[in-house]
Scaffold this motif. Structure first.
Motif, PDB file in Angstrom:
ATOM      1  N   GLN A   1      -3.784  -2.758  -0.530  1.00 23.53           N
ATOM      2  CA  GLN A   1      -3.290  -1.571  -1.241  1.00 23.53           C
ATOM      3  C   GLN A   1      -2.547  -0.670  -0.346  1.00 23.53           C
TER       4      GLN A   1
ATOM      5  N   GLU B   1       0.664  -2.637  -0.259  1.00 17.73           N
ATOM      6  CA  GLU B   1       1.511  -2.292  -1.522  1.00 17.73           C
ATOM      7  C   GLU B   1       2.464  -0.897  -1.284  1.00 17.73           C
TER       8      GLU B   1
ATOM      9  N   SER C   1       5.622  -2.323  -6.511  1.00 18.08           N
ATOM     10  CA  SER C   1       4.442  -1.991  -5.435  1.00 18.08           C
ATOM     11  C   SER C   1       4.053  -0.631  -5.525  1.00 18.08           C
TER      12      SER C   1
ATOM     13  N   LYS D   1       1.247  -0.243  -7.976  1.00 14.74           N
ATOM     14  CA  LYS D   1       0.092  -0.845  -7.909  1.00 14.74           C
ATOM     15  C   LYS D   1      -0.659  -0.077  -6.796  1.00 14.74           C
TER      16      LYS D   1
END
Length: 420
Positions: free
Chosen positions: A21, A24, A58, A61
């Protein structure tokens, strides 16, 4: 031992997820920075668009994951990306949600970024939002939706509080929407800046005060404008008008006379002194017209005549400095012409059995008309398309019963553009 290995595996999985994450978030930031570097370059437009699309995917997310959703950087990057998407989208129904998302993210970014690590990014994103609202405001203003335009421009001004165009647009929209307090507030701020058109802003600001029935504020504003822009004719005229409306004829006359004492060769100041007396005379004429008492009417008529004489003296001095001064020629001709018209009209009211008195009065009026002629003719020569100059000269011809020339002047006046 198996339990320890299992725990280690779970911890590794959690770390990998969190890292994914954060990856991202980093991707979103990197792709947005790439977009920022490419935008504005026509040859790179396609590549810039792809970077922005990737950045959005991105950041969405990263924003959905509890590990990165509330990070200051996440909010800052999201606000930046969505603000860029908003100004690219020209369809209001789809661009407004993008704007709203960006604004909400940037508010959170400012709130949680206590160390100011993302300040530059946040500030730049707000510039995108300001641009969005500016574009939106221009469209609203052009459509006559002044209240909406005011809100849009005010957002733009809030982001760029020292931008003179932002202040002006906000004040202009407020003025057209009759939101006088907001318009006065913005224009009052604008005249403290180095805005290149502040002379006009002072004039508009005085109008706003007058619309708000604040003549004291209007006079104070326009007088300040005159002190800063003494050569501006519109400001001078407005100061004279408001001064006379508020019974401050002496104050404005004294101010002009003081200026003349320091600059006795200033033709414009003589012209304004003449204008003050001319308008004072016109005020006496209006009062006389509304007065039924014969004695009061006669007193007002005498005051009017005296004011016109003083006006003529001032205009004459202006013309001694510059014989081709159009406004002075026009007005000097008028202040000579006006008493001639009064004398002419008075003569025509005499009864038929007073032919001798009539002839004498008409002769006197004609002599007065002739005194005005050189200045009336000069004004037309200087500005042959001035409706005021043409009408004044036509009045002269009517007064001396020169119907042929009066008709020619009427044809010239009728031939002028309707909006002149």
């Amino acid at each position: 031992m198996k339990i320890k290995l299992l725990m280690a595996g779970l911890l590794g999985l959690v770390s990998a997820t969190a890292f994914a994450q954060k990856g991202e978030l980093n991707t979103a930031k990197e792709e947005y920075e790439k977009y920022s570097g490419l935008r504005g370059q026509p040859a790179m437009a396609s590549m810039a668009g792809k970077s922005l699309t990737t950045a959005k995917e991105s950041i969405d997310k990263a924003s959905a994951n509890e590990k990165t959703a509330t990070l200051p950087l996440t909010y800052a990057v999201k606000g930046s990306i969505y603000s860029a998407l908003a100004i690219q989208d020209t369809v209001p129904t789809t661009s407004l949600p993008l704007f709203t998302t960006a604004e909400e993210a940037l508010k959170k970014a400012k709130e949680v970024d206590t160390k100011g690590e993302n300040k530059k990014m946040i500030d730049e994103a707000y510039l995108n939002l300001a641009q969005y609202q500016l574009t939106k405001g221009v469209k609203e203003y052009s459509s006559g939706k002044y209240d909406l335009a005011y809100k849009s421009f005010d957002f733009y001004r809030t982001v760029l509080p020292e931008d003179t165009n932002a202040i002006y647009y906000t004040g202009l929209a407020a003025a057209n929407g009759k939101n006088y307090p907001a318009a006065i507030s913005n224009y009052s701020k604008l005249v403290t800046t180095k805005y290149s058109k502040n002379a006009g802003v002072y004039l508009d600001l005085s109008s706003l005060y007058l619309a708000s029935k604040d003549t004291a504020g209007a006079l104070k504003t326009v007088s300040e404008g005159v002190s800063k822009y003494p050569a501006n004719s519109e400001l001078r005229k407005r100061e004279i008008e408001i001064s006379l409306q508020t019974g401050k004829e002496k104050e404005v006359t004294d101010k002009i006379q003081a200026a003349l004492a320091n600059d006795p060769k200033n033709k414009t100041l003589y012209y304004y002194a003449g204008l003050t007396y001319s308008q004072t005379a016109d005020n006496y004429a209006r009062e006389a017209g509304a007065t039924k008492d014969a004695a009061a009417k006669a007193k007002l008529a005498a005051s009017k005549a005296e004011a016109y004489v003083k006006a003529g003296e001032m205009y004459k001095k202006a013309l001694e400095i510059d014989p081709n001064y159009f406004e002075a020629n026009l007005n000097y001709g008028y202040v000579i012409l006006n008493p001639a018209i009064d004398a002419y009209n008075a003569a025509n009211k005499l009864p038929a059995n007073k032919q001798k008195e009539y002839d004498a009065a008409i002769a006197k009026a004609k002599a007065q008309f002739e005194q005005a002629k050189p200045y009336l003719v000069k004004a037309v020569e200087l500005q042959p398309k001035s409706i005021d100059a043409l009408q004044n000269l036509r009045t002269y011809y009517l007064g001396v019963k020169d119907d042929a020339n009066a008709s020619k002047l009427k044809a010239q006046i009728d031939a002028l553009p309707a909006n002149q």
